[in-house]
Design a protein around this motif. Structure first.
Motif, PDB file in Angstrom:
ATOM      1  N   ARG A   1      43.671 -19.788 -85.055  1.00  0.00           N
ATOM      2  CA  ARG A   1      43.675 -20.083 -83.681  1.00  0.00           C
ATOM      3  C   ARG A   1      45.029 -21.254 -83.754  1.00  0.00           C
ATOM      4  O   ARG A   1      45.185 -21.760 -84.664  1.00  0.00           O
ATOM      5  CB  ARG A   1      42.545 -20.627 -83.243  1.00  0.00           C
ATOM      6  CG  ARG A   1      41.295 -19.748 -82.896  1.00  0.00           C
ATOM      7  CD  ARG A   1      40.014 -20.491 -83.207  1.00  0.00           C
ATOM      8  NE  ARG A   1      40.040 -21.495 -82.230  1.00  0.00           N
ATOM      9  CZ  ARG A   1      39.226 -22.608 -82.469  1.00  0.00           C
ATOM     10  NH1 ARG A   1      38.424 -22.452 -83.499  1.00  0.00           N
ATOM     11  NH2 ARG A   1      39.014 -23.599 -81.798  1.00  0.00           N
ATOM     12  N   GLU A   2      45.632 -21.205 -82.364  1.00  0.00           N
ATOM     13  CA  GLU A   2      46.643 -21.992 -82.344  1.00  0.00           C
ATOM     14  C   GLU A   2      46.230 -23.576 -82.746  1.00  0.00           C
ATOM     15  O   GLU A   2      44.942 -24.116 -82.023  1.00  0.00           O
ATOM     16  CB  GLU A   2      47.486 -22.145 -81.111  1.00  0.00           C
ATOM     17  CG  GLU A   2      48.606 -23.101 -81.126  1.00  0.00           C
ATOM     18  CD  GLU A   2      49.273 -22.975 -79.793  1.00  0.00           C
ATOM     19  OE1 GLU A   2      50.400 -22.320 -79.606  1.00  0.00           O
ATOM     20  OE2 GLU A   2      48.913 -23.392 -78.813  1.00  0.00           O
TER      21      GLU A   2
ATOM     22  N   ASP B   1      43.467 -25.211 -78.284  1.00  0.00           N
ATOM     23  CA  ASP B   1      42.635 -24.541 -77.312  1.00  0.00           C
ATOM     24  C   ASP B   1      43.581 -23.681 -76.316  1.00  0.00           C
ATOM     25  O   ASP B   1      43.102 -23.602 -75.002  1.00  0.00           O
ATOM     26  CB  ASP B   1      41.661 -25.057 -76.820  1.00  0.00           C
ATOM     27  CG  ASP B   1      40.371 -25.332 -77.845  1.00  0.00           C
ATOM     28  OD1 ASP B   1      40.473 -24.467 -78.888  1.00  0.00           O
ATOM     29  OD2 ASP B   1      39.911 -26.460 -77.889  1.00  0.00           O
ATOM     30  N   SER B   2      44.865 -23.404 -76.429  1.00  0.00           N
ATOM     31  CA  SER B   2      45.768 -22.658 -75.484  1.00  0.00           C
ATOM     32  C   SER B   2      45.472 -21.162 -75.238  1.00  0.00           C
ATOM     33  O   SER B   2      45.582 -20.794 -74.151  1.00  0.00           O
ATOM     34  CB  SER B   2      47.170 -22.913 -75.925  1.00  0.00           C
ATOM     35  OG  SER B   2      47.397 -22.096 -76.975  1.00  0.00           O
ATOM     36  N   GLY B   3      44.815 -20.616 -76.411  1.00  0.00           N
ATOM     37  CA  GLY B   3      44.496 -19.143 -75.994  1.00  0.00           C
ATOM     38  C   GLY B   3      45.878 -18.330 -76.338  1.00  0.00           C
ATOM     39  O   GLY B   3      45.808 -16.965 -76.270  1.00  0.00           O
TER      40      GLY B   3
ATOM     41  N   TRP C   1      49.770 -20.899 -86.172  1.00  0.00           N
ATOM     42  CA  TRP C   1      48.775 -20.337 -86.533  1.00  0.00           C
ATOM     43  C   TRP C   1      48.682 -19.365 -87.614  1.00  0.00           C
ATOM     44  O   TRP C   1      50.130 -19.083 -87.764  1.00  0.00           O
ATOM     45  CB  TRP C   1      47.560 -19.628 -85.408  1.00  0.00           C
ATOM     46  CG  TRP C   1      48.173 -18.494 -84.697  1.00  0.00           C
ATOM     47  CD1 TRP C   1      48.143 -17.230 -84.761  1.00  0.00           C
ATOM     48  CD2 TRP C   1      49.114 -18.615 -83.582  1.00  0.00           C
ATOM     49  NE1 TRP C   1      48.838 -16.084 -84.193  1.00  0.00           N
ATOM     50  CE2 TRP C   1      49.433 -17.014 -83.131  1.00  0.00           C
ATOM     51  CE3 TRP C   1      49.661 -19.312 -82.598  1.00  0.00           C
ATOM     52  CZ2 TRP C   1      50.051 -16.939 -82.199  1.00  0.00           C
ATOM     53  CZ3 TRP C   1      50.198 -19.242 -81.643  1.00  0.00           C
ATOM     54  CH2 TRP C   1      50.741 -17.815 -81.332  1.00  0.00           C
TER      55      TRP C   1
ATOM     56  N   ASP D   1      47.517 -17.890 -78.968  1.00  0.00           N
ATOM     57  CA  ASP D   1      47.683 -16.872 -80.022  1.00  0.00           C
ATOM     58  C   ASP D   1      46.787 -15.688 -79.995  1.00  0.00           C
ATOM     59  O   ASP D   1      47.351 -14.229 -80.537  1.00  0.00           O
ATOM     60  CB  ASP D   1      46.557 -17.830 -81.297  1.00  0.00           C
ATOM     61  CG  ASP D   1      45.237 -18.134 -80.797  1.00  0.00           C
ATOM     62  OD1 ASP D   1      44.133 -17.375 -80.882  1.00  0.00           O
ATOM     63  OD2 ASP D   1      45.396 -19.258 -80.058  1.00  0.00           O
ATOM     64  N   LYS D   2      45.941 -15.288 -78.716  1.00  0.00           N
ATOM     65  CA  LYS D   2      45.283 -14.347 -78.497  1.00  0.00           C
ATOM     66  C   LYS D   2      46.429 -13.030 -77.807  1.00  0.00           C
ATOM     67  O   LYS D   2      46.091 -11.872 -77.860  1.00  0.00           O
ATOM     68  CB  LYS D   2      44.334 -14.335 -77.302  1.00  0.00           C
ATOM     69  CG  LYS D   2      43.001 -15.215 -78.085  1.00  0.00           C
ATOM     70  CD  LYS D   2      42.004 -15.232 -76.942  1.00  0.00           C
ATOM     71  CE  LYS D   2      40.606 -16.011 -77.443  1.00  0.00           C
ATOM     72  NZ  LYS D   2      40.881 -17.485 -77.857  1.00  0.00           N
TER      73      LYS D   2
ATOM     74  N   TYR E   1      42.930 -28.221 -83.087  1.00  0.00           N
ATOM     75  CA  TYR E   1      42.982 -26.784 -81.936  1.00  0.00           C
ATOM     76  C   TYR E   1      43.621 -27.256 -80.623  1.00  0.00           C
ATOM     77  O   TYR E   1      43.313 -28.283 -80.180  1.00  0.00           O
ATOM     78  CB  TYR E   1      41.727 -26.280 -81.846  1.00  0.00           C
ATOM     79  CG  TYR E   1      41.302 -25.685 -83.315  1.00  0.00           C
ATOM     80  CD1 TYR E   1      41.916 -24.896 -84.044  1.00  0.00           C
ATOM     81  CD2 TYR E   1      40.072 -26.519 -83.851  1.00  0.00           C
ATOM     82  CE1 TYR E   1      41.415 -24.324 -85.180  1.00  0.00           C
ATOM     83  CE2 TYR E   1      39.615 -25.970 -85.043  1.00  0.00           C
ATOM     84  CZ  TYR E   1      40.356 -24.944 -85.541  1.00  0.00           C
ATOM     85  OH  TYR E   1      39.859 -24.521 -86.961  1.00  0.00           O
TER      86      TYR E   1
END
Ligand SMILES: [Fe+2]
Length: 191
Positions: A96-97, A171-173, A144, A175-176, A169
């Motif tokens: 995760r980023e 938590d930007s998302g 990541w 990476d998804k 983290y």
């Protein structure tokens, strides 16, 4: 040597990728983002699966030079294999980023891995590192990390202060939105 994919491999199939495969291009591009990249060649005549102490002794000159340059105080050897206990849990911490208060410095001895970097300006890019690559991702860089399909990496790590290496983290998302695609013998890592 390392390969850079500017734009990454978008999970939605969109975007444009540009692949850098020449060492000079890779090093110049990474330098623009403050990332040091070197090849340590020829590598020392030490088996990549030698005990950690043997590895650290063989690379003492390079490690000392890095320590002097970057203020690193300790070095160790990280060893990850498909059979490593709790491997998925370990990998999930880094896929995760995140960023660190500490540079992320790795010299790859064996196996491969995939860093994604999310710069403050410009597109996300990925760096596939292989044996013989030294990479320094500066503190504060959003990034990541994934293993490739062979789920194998052995690397020397250097630390300024090992306690600073805890992932922070975002938590930007972000990476998804990207696939951890490697070019090596086994292409796509599981996440
Ligand atoms: Fe990291």
């Amino acid at each position: 040597m390392a390969l850079v994919r500017i734009g990454g491999r978008r999970a939605d199939g969109g975007g444009q990728e540009e692949l850098l495969t020449e060492q000079a291009d890779v090093a110049a591009f990474l330098a623009q983002h403050g990332i040091d990249y070197e090849r340590w060649t020829p590598a020392h005549d030490v088996a990549p699966d030698a005990p950690a102490d043997t590895i650290l002794a063989a690379y003492a000159r390079e490690i000392d030079a890095l320590k002097a340059r970057g203020g690193y105080v300790t070095a160790d050897v990280i060893d990850v294999k498909p059979e490593t206990p709790n491997l998925d849990m370990m990998l999930a911490r880094f896929s995760r980023e995140h960023w660190h208060d500490e540079d992320e410095v790795r010299f790859i001895l064996e196996g491969r891995g995939l860093f994604h970097v999310h710069p403050a300006s410009g597109p996300v890019f990925s760096i596939e590192v292989v044996a013989g690559d030294l990479i320094r991702v500066p503190r504060g860089t959003h990034h990541w990390f994934d293993l490739c399909g062979d789920r194998r990496i052995r690397a020397i790590r250097l630390f300024q202060d090992a306690s600073g290496w805890t992932p922070q983290y975002t938590d930007s998302g972000v990476d998804k939105g990207f696939e951890p695609v490697c070019f090596g013998p086994a292409y796509v890592a599981r996440r």
